[in-house]
Design a protein around this motif. Sequence first.
Motif, PDB file in Angstrom:
ATOM      1  N   GLU A  32       8.419  91.748  84.224  1.00 12.43           N
ATOM      2  CA  GLU A  32       7.363  90.768  84.507  1.00 12.43           C
ATOM      3  C   GLU A  32       7.101  90.562  86.000  1.00 12.43           C
ATOM      4  N   ASN A  33       7.937  91.170  86.851  1.00 13.78           N
ATOM      5  CA  ASN A  33       7.821  90.976  88.302  1.00 13.78           C
ATOM      6  C   ASN A  33       7.750  89.490  88.669  1.00 13.78           C
ATOM      7  N   ILE A  34       8.632  88.731  88.084  1.00 14.15           N
ATOM      8  CA  ILE A  34       8.632  87.280  88.253  1.00 14.15           C
ATOM      9  C   ILE A  34       8.722  86.885  89.723  1.00 14.15           C
ATOM     10  N   LEU A  35       9.651  87.468  90.435  1.00 13.75           N
ATOM     11  CA  LEU A  35       9.918  87.026  91.795  1.00 13.75           C
ATOM     12  C   LEU A  35       8.851  87.458  92.788  1.00 13.75           C
ATOM     13  N   SER A  36       7.896  88.276  92.352  1.00 15.45           N
ATOM     14  CA  SER A  36       6.780  88.617  93.227  1.00 15.45           C
ATOM     15  C   SER A  36       5.597  87.667  93.012  1.00 15.45           C
ATOM     16  N   GLN A  37       5.744  86.746  92.083  1.00 16.03           N
ATOM     17  CA  GLN A  37       4.721  85.732  91.823  1.00 16.03           C
ATOM     18  C   GLN A  37       4.932  84.542  92.766  1.00 16.03           C
ATOM     19  N   ASP A  38       4.029  83.576  92.716  1.00 11.14           N
ATOM     20  CA  ASP A  38       4.229  82.314  93.435  1.00 11.14           C
ATOM     21  C   ASP A  38       5.197  81.492  92.602  1.00 11.14           C
ATOM     22  N   CYS A  39       6.454  81.393  93.064  1.00  5.93           N
ATOM     23  CA  CYS A  39       7.518  80.743  92.296  1.00  5.93           C
ATOM     24  C   CYS A  39       7.772  79.331  92.798  1.00  5.93           C
ATOM     25  N   TYR A  40       7.952  78.429  91.836  1.00  9.05           N
ATOM     26  CA  TYR A  40       8.167  77.019  92.136  1.00  9.05           C
ATOM     27  C   TYR A  40       9.393  76.507  91.397  1.00  9.05           C
ATOM     28  N   ILE A  41      10.077  75.588  92.023  1.00  9.94           N
ATOM     29  CA  ILE A  41      11.107  74.783  91.370  1.00  9.94           C
ATOM     30  C   ILE A  41      10.931  73.359  91.894  1.00  9.94           C
ATOM     31  N   ASN A  42      11.618  72.417  91.271  1.00  9.83           N
ATOM     32  CA  ASN A  42      11.615  71.064  91.826  1.00  9.83           C
ATOM     33  C   ASN A  42      13.030  70.706  92.276  1.00  9.83           C
ATOM     34  N   ASN A  43      13.169  69.540  92.857  1.00 17.34           N
ATOM     35  CA  ASN A  43      14.469  69.107  93.380  1.00 17.34           C
ATOM     36  C   ASN A  43      15.522  69.013  92.282  1.00 17.34           C
ATOM     37  N   ASN A  44      15.124  68.605  91.090  1.00 20.26           N
ATOM     38  CA  ASN A  44      16.087  68.503  89.998  1.00 20.26           C
ATOM     39  C   ASN A  44      16.646  69.867  89.617  1.00 20.26           C
ATOM     40  N   VAL A  45      15.805  70.877  89.576  1.00 24.67           N
ATOM     41  CA  VAL A  45      16.279  72.232  89.288  1.00 24.67           C
ATOM     42  C   VAL A  45      17.175  72.705  90.421  1.00 24.67           C
ATOM     43  N   ASN A  77       8.298  68.493  95.344  1.00 21.72           N
ATOM     44  CA  ASN A  77       8.981  67.210  95.411  1.00 21.72           C
ATOM     45  C   ASN A  77       8.438  66.297  94.318  1.00 21.72           C
ATOM     46  N   GLU A  78       9.130  66.296  93.205  1.00 15.44           N
ATOM     47  CA  GLU A  78       8.684  65.500  92.065  1.00 15.44           C
ATOM     48  C   GLU A  78       8.667  64.007  92.352  1.00 15.44           C
ATOM     49  N   TYR A  79       9.418  63.601  93.367  1.00 15.70           N
ATOM     50  CA  TYR A  79       9.489  62.179  93.690  1.00 15.70           C
ATOM     51  C   TYR A  79       8.218  61.662  94.345  1.00 15.70           C
ATOM     52  N   THR A  85       9.551  58.482  87.644  1.00 15.42           N
ATOM     53  CA  THR A  85      10.635  58.234  86.688  1.00 15.42           C
ATOM     54  C   THR A  85      10.095  57.710  85.364  1.00 15.42           C
ATOM     55  N   ALA A  86       9.143  56.803  85.418  1.00 16.32           N
ATOM     56  CA  ALA A  86       8.569  56.259  84.191  1.00 16.32           C
ATOM     57  C   ALA A  86       7.842  57.347  83.391  1.00 16.32           C
ATOM     58  N   LYS A  87       7.080  58.195  84.091  1.00 19.34           N
ATOM     59  CA  LYS A  87       6.366  59.279  83.400  1.00 19.34           C
ATOM     60  C   LYS A  87       7.345  60.298  82.818  1.00 19.34           C
ATOM     61  N   THR A  88       8.402  60.595  83.571  1.00 18.88           N
ATOM     62  CA  THR A  88       9.413  61.523  83.063  1.00 18.88           C
ATOM     63  C   THR A  88      10.098  60.926  81.852  1.00 18.88           C
ATOM     64  N   PHE A  89      10.378  59.636  81.924  1.00 22.50           N
ATOM     65  CA  PHE A  89      11.027  58.983  80.790  1.00 22.50           C
ATOM     66  C   PHE A  89      10.129  58.999  79.564  1.00 22.50           C
ATOM     67  N   THR A 115       6.427  67.845  86.341  1.00 18.46           N
ATOM     68  CA  THR A 115       6.106  68.512  87.612  1.00 18.46           C
ATOM     69  C   THR A 115       5.104  69.636  87.384  1.00 18.46           C
ATOM     70  N   MET A 116       5.292  70.392  86.322  1.00 18.20           N
ATOM     71  CA  MET A 116       4.352  71.463  86.004  1.00 18.20           C
ATOM     72  C   MET A 116       2.968  70.897  85.709  1.00 18.20           C
ATOM     73  N   GLN A 117       2.907  69.844  84.912  1.00 16.40           N
ATOM     74  CA  GLN A 117       1.618  69.225  84.590  1.00 16.40           C
ATOM     75  C   GLN A 117       0.905  68.754  85.853  1.00 16.40           C
ATOM     76  N   GLU A 118       1.641  68.055  86.702  1.00 15.99           N
ATOM     77  CA  GLU A 118       1.060  67.488  87.923  1.00 15.99           C
ATOM     78  C   GLU A 118       0.662  68.564  88.929  1.00 15.99           C
ATOM     79  N   SER A 119       1.270  69.732  88.840  1.00 11.25           N
ATOM     80  CA  SER A 119       1.013  70.818  89.797  1.00 11.25           C
ATOM     81  C   SER A 119       0.127  71.915  89.207  1.00 11.25           C
ATOM     82  N   ASN A 120      -0.382  71.686  88.004  1.00 12.08           N
ATOM     83  CA  ASN A 120      -1.241  72.664  87.321  1.00 12.08           C
ATOM     84  C   ASN A 120      -0.583  74.034  87.199  1.00 12.08           C
TER      85      ASN A 120
END
Length: 145
Positions: A32-45, A77-79, A85-89, A115-120
């Motif tokens: 899938e050539n994952i690492l050649s894509q635009d890769c994102y993580i958040n602070n929790n990951v 930065n999900e924060y 926190t309320a939306k995650t909950f 985070t994915m929803q908010e970042s499209n």
Amino acid sequence: MRKVFLDTSFILAYVNSNDELHDNALRLEEAENILSQDCYINNNVLNEVLTLTGRKMNVDAAEEIYYGLIDSFEILNEYTIFNYTAKTFDIFKKIVGTNSKKTKLSFTDSSIILTMQESNITDLVSFDQQFKNFNEINLIGLNYL
């Protein structure tokens, strides 16, 4: 280039040659050539990867992986998400429902969804099968289990 969010399960399997899913992660990356894509993580990951790497490998490996992650991926930065926190909950409560033992998805997993929803971002690279229950997520990885 597509935007992909990387889950802890994929990152750990990819970086740890002793992980039972390591070969799966390598095949997934190659196909899938994952690492050649635009890769994102958040602070929790990021926190989860570092904690588990420190436990399963050692703290030096965790530090090396930390620098690799921050150099290679965009850390969202999900924060900064309003009412994070309320939306995650809210997502977590929908996942867990009335029986908290019916799913293995965690609060961190709920934060990934938010985070994915908010970042499209719709593509998620993960070996966690429970994410397949979310229609808005294109789960990449299950075909490599």
